[in-house]
Design a protein around this motif. Structure first.
Motif, PDB file in Angstrom:
ATOM      1  N   LYS A 119       0.846  -1.212   0.000  1.00 35.37           N
ATOM      2  CA  LYS A 119       0.000   0.000   0.000  1.00 35.37           C
ATOM      3  C   LYS A 119       0.878   1.258   0.000  1.00 35.37           C
ATOM      4  N   LYS A 163      -5.977 -11.767  -1.197  1.00 33.35           N
ATOM      5  CA  LYS A 163      -6.947 -10.680  -0.976  1.00 33.35           C
ATOM      6  C   LYS A 163      -6.245  -9.448  -0.400  1.00 33.35           C
ATOM      7  N   ALA A 164      -5.369  -9.690   0.592  1.00 34.67           N
ATOM      8  CA  ALA A 164      -4.677  -8.573   1.251  1.00 34.67           C
ATOM      9  C   ALA A 164      -3.802  -7.813   0.259  1.00 34.67           C
ATOM     10  N   GLU A 166      -4.143  -7.741  -3.036  1.00 33.89           N
ATOM     11  CA  GLU A 166      -5.009  -7.033  -3.996  1.00 33.89           C
ATOM     12  C   GLU A 166      -5.561  -5.753  -3.366  1.00 33.89           C
ATOM     13  N   GLU A 167      -6.088  -5.885  -2.137  1.00 39.34           N
ATOM     14  CA  GLU A 167      -6.682  -4.709  -1.480  1.00 39.34           C
ATOM     15  C   GLU A 167      -5.645  -3.616  -1.217  1.00 39.34           C
ATOM     16  N   VAL A 190      -9.795 -13.016  -6.970  1.00 37.21           N
ATOM     17  CA  VAL A 190      -9.266 -11.650  -7.084  1.00 37.21           C
ATOM     18  C   VAL A 190      -9.625 -11.044  -8.443  1.00 37.21           C
TER      19      VAL A 190
END
Ligand code: KIV
Length: 258
Positions: A119, A163-164, A166-167, A190
């Protein structure tokens, strides 16, 4: 035309191959979608036994070479072991890659525990490709290369990892060394392309290390590798022919002199 991430995200059956220099990058560029300057170069190029001692300087040097050779493929530079161990270090390393090369994205290994770093880089304008499943940078601490997703616990950890990542904003996800059903389930769960290596038939795309698929790396051949060329033996016989020609006086000929 340069392949952008928005173009790639709309495609099925993406192809990725590694390259470490301009010559091979130029050949692959016309054919594949994505070129990965993998830290596998530590083995395939430098002759080390694993990827762990690859440095950021090395990755930048080889990525520059690949960017000089490839004009249309999307180029991904691997972040080497130790270059993203803290958020601050990760940002500094990834900024160096983006400033010093023309790579389109960086790739880093890890799932949930690396989501914060993904992120942070994404928020700072650096495209990130995730890498989950079998993580070569952990091979020493884990005592080897082990296929993942063999039981329910491992499978649900991989799904959480995907998921983590991708998010957190990753643009693509490499999935390595997992059971085929796990590769399929992750891909279905995903919305970013998944690129498999030993992850079965249902990922969005596939990646192979060039020296494995072209038969230049002879130490061992993992089950998931298909050899498309007997590269090492082809080179050997060409070099043998050259040596024979020199020794027999057949080279250089009249046509090859000034
Ligand atoms: O370093 C590399 O070549 C890689 C591939 C195995 C995906 O990470």
């Amino acid at each position: 035309m340069k392949k952008t991430i928005s173009y790639l995200q709309k495609q099925n059956k993406l192809t990725m191959i590694t390259a470490y220099d301009a010559l091979f990058a130029k050949i692959f560029d016309e054919i594949v979608d994505i070129i990965l300057v993998g830290d596998s170069l530590n083995m395939s190029f430098l002759g080390e036994s694993d990827t762990l001692s690859a440095t950021l300087d090395q990755m930048i040097y080889h990525t520059k070479a690949v960017c000089n050779g490839a004009k249309s493929a999307y180029i991904v530079c691997d972040m080497p072991f130790g270059s993203y161990s803290t958020p601050k270090k990760a940002l500094k390393s990834a900024i160096r890659v983006f400033k010093e090369t023309k790579a389109d994205a960086v790739k880093l290994e890890g799932g949930v525990e690396k989501a914060g770093i993904v992120k942070l880089l994404t928020d700072n304008g650096i495209a990130v490709v995730g890498h989950i499943g079998l993580l070569p940078q952990f091979s020493r601490s884990e005592g080897g290369y082990k296929v993942r997703g063999k039981d329910e616990v491992s499978k649900s950890k991989l799904l959480e990892d995907a998921k983590a990542i991708e998010e957190a904003g990753a643009v693509m996800l490499v999935i390595e060394g997992v059971k085929e059903d796990v590769g399929k389930e992750i891909t279905e769960s995903v919305n970013i392309p998944t690129i498999g290596i030993g992850a079965g038939r249902y990922t969005t795309g596939q990646v192979l290390v060039w020296s494995d698929m072209l038969g230049f790396f002879e130490e061992f051949k993992p089950k998931f590798v298909r050899r498309y060329l007997d590269g090492a033996n082809i080179i050997r016989s060409a070099v043998r022919k050259y040596v024979d020609d020199v020794k027999s006086g057949n080279f250089p000929s009249e046509k090859e002199i000034y």
